[in-house]
Design a protein around this motif. Structure first.
Motif, PDB file in Angstrom:
ATOM      1  N   PRO A  14      13.250  -5.663   2.720  1.00  0.00           N
ATOM      2  CA  PRO A  14      12.731  -4.341   3.068  1.00  0.00           C
ATOM      3  C   PRO A  14      13.094  -3.868   4.464  1.00  0.00           C
ATOM      4  CG  PRO A  14      11.019  -5.978   3.328  1.00  0.00           C
ATOM      5  CD  PRO A  14      12.220  -6.705   2.763  1.00  0.00           C
ATOM      6  N   GLY A  15      13.728  -4.741   5.246  1.00  0.00           N
ATOM      7  CA  GLY A  15      13.899  -4.456   6.662  1.00  0.00           C
ATOM      8  C   GLY A  15      12.787  -5.157   7.435  1.00  0.00           C
ATOM      9  N   VAL A  16      12.857  -5.093   8.730  1.00  0.00           N
ATOM     10  CA  VAL A  16      11.792  -5.645   9.562  1.00  0.00           C
ATOM     11  C   VAL A  16      10.715  -4.579   9.665  1.00  0.00           C
ATOM     12  CG1 VAL A  16      11.190  -6.570  11.824  1.00  0.00           C
ATOM     13  CG2 VAL A  16      13.433  -7.052  10.830  1.00  0.00           C
ATOM     14  N   VAL A  17       9.590  -4.831   9.019  1.00  0.00           N
ATOM     15  CA  VAL A  17       8.579  -3.796   8.831  1.00  0.00           C
ATOM     16  C   VAL A  17       7.445  -3.963   9.833  1.00  0.00           C
ATOM     17  CG1 VAL A  17       7.029  -2.712   7.164  1.00  0.00           C
ATOM     18  CG2 VAL A  17       9.169  -3.751   6.391  1.00  0.00           C
ATOM     19  N   ALA A  18       7.017  -2.855  10.403  1.00  0.00           N
ATOM     20  CA  ALA A  18       5.943  -2.862  11.405  1.00  0.00           C
ATOM     21  C   ALA A  18       4.586  -2.985  10.725  1.00  0.00           C
ATOM     22  CB  ALA A  18       6.000  -1.588  12.244  1.00  0.00           C
ATOM     23  N   THR A  19       4.248  -4.211  10.329  1.00  0.00           N
ATOM     24  CA  THR A  19       2.942  -4.483   9.711  1.00  0.00           C
ATOM     25  C   THR A  19       2.330  -5.697  10.404  1.00  0.00           C
ATOM     26  OG1 THR A  19       3.746  -6.043   8.045  1.00  0.00           O
ATOM     27  CG2 THR A  19       3.898  -3.702   7.511  1.00  0.00           C
ATOM     28  N   ARG A  20       1.161  -6.119   9.924  1.00  0.00           N
ATOM     29  CA  ARG A  20       0.486  -7.283  10.469  1.00  0.00           C
ATOM     30  C   ARG A  20       1.060  -8.583   9.924  1.00  0.00           C
ATOM     31  NH1 ARG A  20      -4.145  -7.837   8.511  1.00  0.00           N
ATOM     32  NH2 ARG A  20      -5.294  -8.782  10.222  1.00  0.00           N
ATOM     33  N   PHE A  21       2.058  -8.488   9.034  1.00  0.00           N
ATOM     34  CA  PHE A  21       2.629  -9.666   8.395  1.00  0.00           C
ATOM     35  C   PHE A  21       3.214 -10.635   9.434  1.00  0.00           C
ATOM     36  CE2 PHE A  21       6.374 -11.837   6.713  1.00  0.00           C
ATOM     37  CZ  PHE A  21       5.787 -12.559   5.697  1.00  0.00           C
ATOM     38  N   ALA A  22       3.084 -11.906   9.163  1.00  0.00           N
ATOM     39  CA  ALA A  22       3.688 -12.981   9.964  1.00  0.00           C
ATOM     40  C   ALA A  22       3.162 -13.034  11.387  1.00  0.00           C
ATOM     41  CB  ALA A  22       5.214 -12.865   9.964  1.00  0.00           C
ATOM     42  N   PRO A  44       6.058   0.992   7.190  1.00  0.00           N
ATOM     43  CA  PRO A  44       5.784   0.507   5.830  1.00  0.00           C
ATOM     44  C   PRO A  44       6.359   1.426   4.765  1.00  0.00           C
ATOM     45  CG  PRO A  44       3.849   0.240   7.201  1.00  0.00           C
ATOM     46  CD  PRO A  44       4.833   1.020   8.026  1.00  0.00           C
ATOM     47  N   GLU A  45       6.329   2.731   4.999  1.00  0.00           N
ATOM     48  CA  GLU A  45       6.885   3.679   4.020  1.00  0.00           C
ATOM     49  C   GLU A  45       8.394   3.477   3.882  1.00  0.00           C
ATOM     50  OE1 GLU A  45       2.996   4.743   5.135  1.00  0.00           O
ATOM     51  OE2 GLU A  45       4.744   4.468   6.460  1.00  0.00           O
ATOM     52  N   ALA A  94       0.831  -1.204   0.000  1.00  0.00           N
ATOM     53  CA  ALA A  94       0.000   0.000   0.000  1.00  0.00           C
ATOM     54  C   ALA A  94       0.866   1.254   0.000  1.00  0.00           C
ATOM     55  CB  ALA A  94      -0.935  -0.007   1.205  1.00  0.00           C
ATOM     56  N   ALA A  95       1.934   1.254   0.802  1.00  0.00           N
ATOM     57  CA  ALA A  95       2.823   2.417   0.853  1.00  0.00           C
ATOM     58  C   ALA A  95       3.486   2.655  -0.498  1.00  0.00           C
ATOM     59  CB  ALA A  95       3.882   2.211   1.939  1.00  0.00           C
ATOM     60  N   ALA A  96       3.919   1.573  -1.143  1.00  0.00           N
ATOM     61  CA  ALA A  96       4.556   1.705  -2.455  1.00  0.00           C
ATOM     62  C   ALA A  96       3.561   2.200  -3.494  1.00  0.00           C
ATOM     63  CB  ALA A  96       5.145   0.369  -2.887  1.00  0.00           C
TER      64      ALA A  96
END
Length: 288
Positions: free
Chosen positions: A201-209, A231-232, A31-33
């Protein structure tokens, strides 16, 4: 009185006239991309699994969304047909969708779910769009991999993880290694007609995993706020790979964020990459 000089025209958006397809656009990096590509003037096609979120993003961008369930290969084939009908050019294919599970499950196609969603689905989508991508000058395929590739191990005789105890994070790591192998094999096949790159992408603060036992230590605790990027920020490498003026210098490359990254030693095995390509093509029913 000297007249004021005419105002300097604003530079054209860097991606005006370009078509960018982003999978996994329901939330997070995708979404950010998608938002950033849209701000840069691109014609963005957001692709997601979650109908409500994907449609909300598309409405925000003023575009039409496409929905797909990567756990169903027929759905991926339908998506490819929709994209070919809608897009007369594909400048950037961002294979960003992915997932992870703590428990072994199988898709309706009979494959282990993480393997299909993270590897077979983007493999099939890229194969079905390849002719359109190669016909678009300067096109590039960018795949979201992970530093977890270092912990993976590809066994061509057990791609669906049927042997032994199932370890969700190890399977996830293996699919991220398969993303690297796929990128390198794709680069060789494109032969300069388009480029292929992948990135962590780095360790991203999303709901993933959120269902992963290992990753959950970070994703579901306050550590996420300390160590994770937004995410950005996670989408920044995708943006850079999509707009850099010298994509040939990263053709076939794996980047950790914005720099060359460490890869599993299997990633350098050309024969393994070729065998994985052939085996994957057989599994999804496309020419190798």
């Amino acid at each position: 009185m000297t007249p004021a000089p005419p105002p300097t025209p604003s530079p054209a958006p860097p991606l005006r006239g370009r078509t960018v397809v982003v999978t996994g656009a329901s939330s997070g990096i995708g979404a950010a991309a998608a938002r950033r590509f849209a701000r840069a003037g691109a014609r963005v096609v957001p692709v997601g699994r979650d109908p409500e979120r994907t449609r909300a993003l598309a409405a925000e961008l003023g575009v039409e969304p496409l929905l797909v369930d990567a756990a169903r290969l027929d759905d991926v084939r339908r998506l490819a047909g929709d994209l070919l009908e809608r897009c007369d050019r594909i400048d950037v294919l961002a294979n960003n969708a992915g997932g992870s599970s703590a428990r072994r499950t199988e898709t309706p196609d009979g494959h282990e779910t993480t393997f299909q969603v993270n590897h077979l689905a983007p493999f099939l989508l890229t194969a079905l769009l390849r002719e359109r991508i190669e016909a678009t000058p300067g096109a590039r395929v960018v795949t979201t991999s992970s530093a977890a590739n270092l912990l993976g191990r590809v066994d061509l005789d057990d791609l669906d993880s049927r042997r032994g105890r199932y370890r969700g994070f190890r399977v996830y790591a293996t699919t991220k290694l398969e993303n690297v192998l796929f990128t390198r094999a794709l680069s060789r096949r494109l032969g300069g007609t388009a480029t292929a790159s992948c990135f962590h992408p780095g360790v991203v603060a999303t709901r993933f995993a959120r269902d992963s036992v290992v990753a959950g230590v970070l994703y579901r605790t306050p550590l996420r706020r300390v160590l994770a990027v937004t995410p950005e920020e996670g989408a920044e490498p995708l943006w850079r790979l999509a707009v850099r003026p010298d994509p040939e210098t990263v053709d076939g490359a794996y980047l950790d964020r914005l720099a060359p990254g460490r890869v599993n030693r299997q990633a350098d095995d050309v024969e393994l990459a070729e065998q994985l390509w052939v085996r994957s093509a057989q599994l999804v029913g496309v020419p190798a």
